[in-house]
Enzyme design. Structure first.
Site, PDB file in Angstrom:
ATOM      1  CB  SER A   4      -2.114   2.613  -0.540  1.00 27.31           C
ATOM      2  OG  SER A   4      -1.302   2.377  -1.819  1.00 27.31           O
TER       3      SER A   4
ATOM      4  CG  HIS B  24       2.935   4.880  -5.019  1.00 27.67           C
ATOM      5  ND1 HIS B  24       3.893   4.625  -4.274  1.00 27.67           N
ATOM      6  CD2 HIS B  24       2.070   3.951  -4.606  1.00 27.67           C
ATOM      7  CE1 HIS B  24       3.885   3.631  -3.246  1.00 27.67           C
ATOM      8  NE2 HIS B  24       2.412   3.288  -3.496  1.00 27.67           N
TER       9      HIS B  24
ATOM     10  CG  ASN C 127       2.611   2.986   0.750  1.00 28.59           C
ATOM     11  OD1 ASN C 127       2.791   2.629   1.700  1.00 28.59           O
ATOM     12  ND2 ASN C 127       3.209   2.462  -0.403  1.00 28.59           N
ATOM     13  CB  VAL C 128       1.712   6.762   5.317  1.00 32.17           C
ATOM     14  CG1 VAL C 128       2.888   7.877   4.657  1.00 32.17           C
ATOM     15  CG2 VAL C 128       0.364   7.327   5.123  1.00 32.17           C
TER      16      VAL C 128
ATOM     17  CG  HIS D  94      13.573  14.205  -5.685  1.00 32.07           C
ATOM     18  ND1 HIS D  94      13.806  13.087  -5.093  1.00 32.07           N
ATOM     19  CD2 HIS D  94      13.055  14.066  -6.884  1.00 32.07           C
ATOM     20  CE1 HIS D  94      13.641  12.125  -6.168  1.00 32.07           C
ATOM     21  NE2 HIS D  94      13.270  12.628  -7.065  1.00 32.07           N
TER      22      HIS D  94
ATOM     23  CG  HIS E 141      11.163  -7.128 -15.941  1.00 31.83           C
ATOM     24  ND1 HIS E 141      10.824  -6.698 -14.736  1.00 31.83           N
ATOM     25  CD2 HIS E 141      10.192  -7.029 -16.776  1.00 31.83           C
ATOM     26  CE1 HIS E 141       9.772  -5.871 -14.990  1.00 31.83           C
ATOM     27  NE2 HIS E 141       9.631  -6.106 -16.196  1.00 31.83           N
TER      28      HIS E 141
ATOM     29  N   GLY F  63      -5.640 -12.033   1.510  1.00 30.64           N
ATOM     30  CA  GLY F  63      -6.930 -11.921   1.286  1.00 30.64           C
ATOM     31  C   GLY F  63      -7.717 -10.556   1.044  1.00 30.64           C
TER      32      GLY F  63
ATOM     33  NE  ARG G   8     -14.345  -4.151  -2.497  1.00 29.12           N
ATOM     34  CZ  ARG G   8     -14.330  -3.059  -3.382  1.00 29.12           C
ATOM     35  NH1 ARG G   8     -13.221  -2.123  -3.518  1.00 29.12           N
ATOM     36  NH2 ARG G   8     -15.377  -2.869  -4.208  1.00 29.12           N
TER      37      ARG G   8
END
Length: 298
Positions: free
Chosen positions: A90, A104, A106-107, A143, A173, A256, A258
Site C-alpha cells: 500500500s 494512492h 494498493n494491491v 486513466h 458526508h 492490531g 502498526r
C-alpha cells in the site's frame, strides 16, 4: 495457491517502486521493519521533506490472525471464526507542490481457512489520483494507463473497476468525490487464482507509469502561499475519507496493525476551515465544479 509467490511479488514490487521514487526525488526512503504480536509483520518505507515528496510511504505487510476484525466480518459474515492471513503493498504519496496530485495505490491478497473446508481467498486493490489543481491531460494519462493495464483481462473490466473506484472513493458526508478516480476492485476470485493474481500484478506494475509522468510535468511549476493554503484545505478531505470511510484503514487498526504504518497515508500539513468556499470562477473552484464530477476520461 502459492503464498510464497505472492510474498515474492509484493516484496519485489515494493522494492521496485521505492527505487524508482528515490531516483525521481533524489532522496532516499527510510526503512522501518516491524513485527505484529498477534502474527506477521511488515516493512514500511517512508520519505519526508524530499525534493518532490513532502511525505510518502510504500508499505509491505504480511499479517496473520485467528479471528477476523469486525470490519471484515461485517462485509463477509460467513468468514467469522476462520484463521486468516493478508499481505500486500500500500502506498500514498503527497508531493509538496500543489500542482502535483496526491496518489494512492494498493494491491493485496487475503486467505481465510477453517479445518475441513476449502480456503476462501480473494485479491483486491487499485489506484486513484487526487489533484488539487486539475489538468485534463493528467487525468487522461492516469486513466489511459489504468485502461491499458486491464485490457488483457477483458474489455468490460476497466469500465467496471473505474466505476467501482468512483463509487468507493466518495465522501458521502460531503457528497463529493475524493479525486478524479482510477480503478478499484475487491473480493476478486472470478476466473481462478492465476488470473486474479495476474490482474493484481498488472495494476501494481502500472502505477509508476501512471503517476511519474504527471509529476514530471508539474514538479517545477511555480506556486505561492495561496496554492499551498488551498492544498492544505483539500488535504483535509483526504484525511476525512481515510479515517471515516476507508475499509483498509479500519481493517488495519481493528486487526492490531502498526499504527504508524497505517496512518502514514495522512498528509503532513492539513487545514480545516468552517464552511470555506473557493472564489467563484477561480482555479480552486474549478476543482470541485469540473474535475471532481465523475466522467469518462478515456
Amino acid at each position: 495457491m502459492d503464498l510464497a509467490a505472492l510474498k515474492a511479488y509484493f516484496t519485489g514490487l515494493q522494492n521496485r517502486i521505492v527505487n524508482e521514487l528515490e531516483t525521481f526525488d533524489g532522496q532516499s526512503f527510510r526503512s522501518d521493519g516491524w513485527q505484529r504480536p498477534e502474527g506477521g509483520g511488515g516493512l514500511s518505507r517512508l520519505i519526508e521533506s524530499g525534493h518532490v515528496f513532502e511525505r510518502g510511504g510504500v508499505n509491505f505487510s504480511h499479517v496473520t490472525g485467528t479471528r477476523l476484525p469486525p470490519s471484515a466480518t461485517a462485509h463477509r459474515p460467513e468468514l467469522a471464526g476462520r484463521a486468516w492471513e493478508a499481505m500486500g503493498v500500500s502506498l500514498v504519496l503527497h508531493p509538496e507542490n500543489p500542482y502535483c496530485p496526491t496518489a494512492h495505490m494498493n494491491v493485496r491478497a487475503f486467505v481465510a481457512e477453517k479445518a475441513g473446508e476449502e480456503p476462501v481467498w480473494w485479491f483486491g486493490g487499485g489506484m486513484d489520483l487526487t489533484p488539487y489543481y486539475g489538468f485534463e491531460e493528467d487525468a487522461r494519462h492516469f486513466h489511459q494507463t489504468c485502461k491499458e493495464a486491464l485490457a488483457p483481462f477483458g474489455s468490460d473490466i476497466h469500465p467496471r473497476y473505474k466505476a467501482w473506484c468512483d463509487e468507493y472513493f466518495f465522501l458521502k458526508h460531503r457528497n463529493e468525490a475524493r479525486g478524479v478516480g482510477g480503478v478499484f476492485f475487491d473480493d476478486l476470485s472470478e476466473g481462478g487464482f492465476e488470473r486474479c493474481f495476474a490482474l493484481t500484478r498488472a495494476v501494481g506494475d502500472a502505477f509508476t507509469r501512471a503517476y511519474l509522468p504527471i509529476l514530471s510535468r508539474r514538479r517545477d511549476l511555480p506556486f505561492g502561499e495561496r496554492e499551498r493554503d488551498f492544498q492544505a484545505v483539500r488535504r483535509g478531505r483526504y484525511v476525512e475519507f481515510n479515517l471515516v470511510w476507508d475499509r483498509g484503514t479500519l481493517f488495519g487498526l481493528q486487526s492490531g496493525g502498526r499504527t504508524e504504518s497505517i496512518l502514514m497515508s495522512l498528509p503532513p500539513v492539513v487545514k480545516w476551515r468552517y464552511d470555506w468556499q473557493p472564489e467563484t470562477g477561480s482555479r480552486e473552484a474549478e476543482l470541485t465544479e469540473v474535475f471532481l464530477k465523475p466522467r469518462q476520461w478515456v
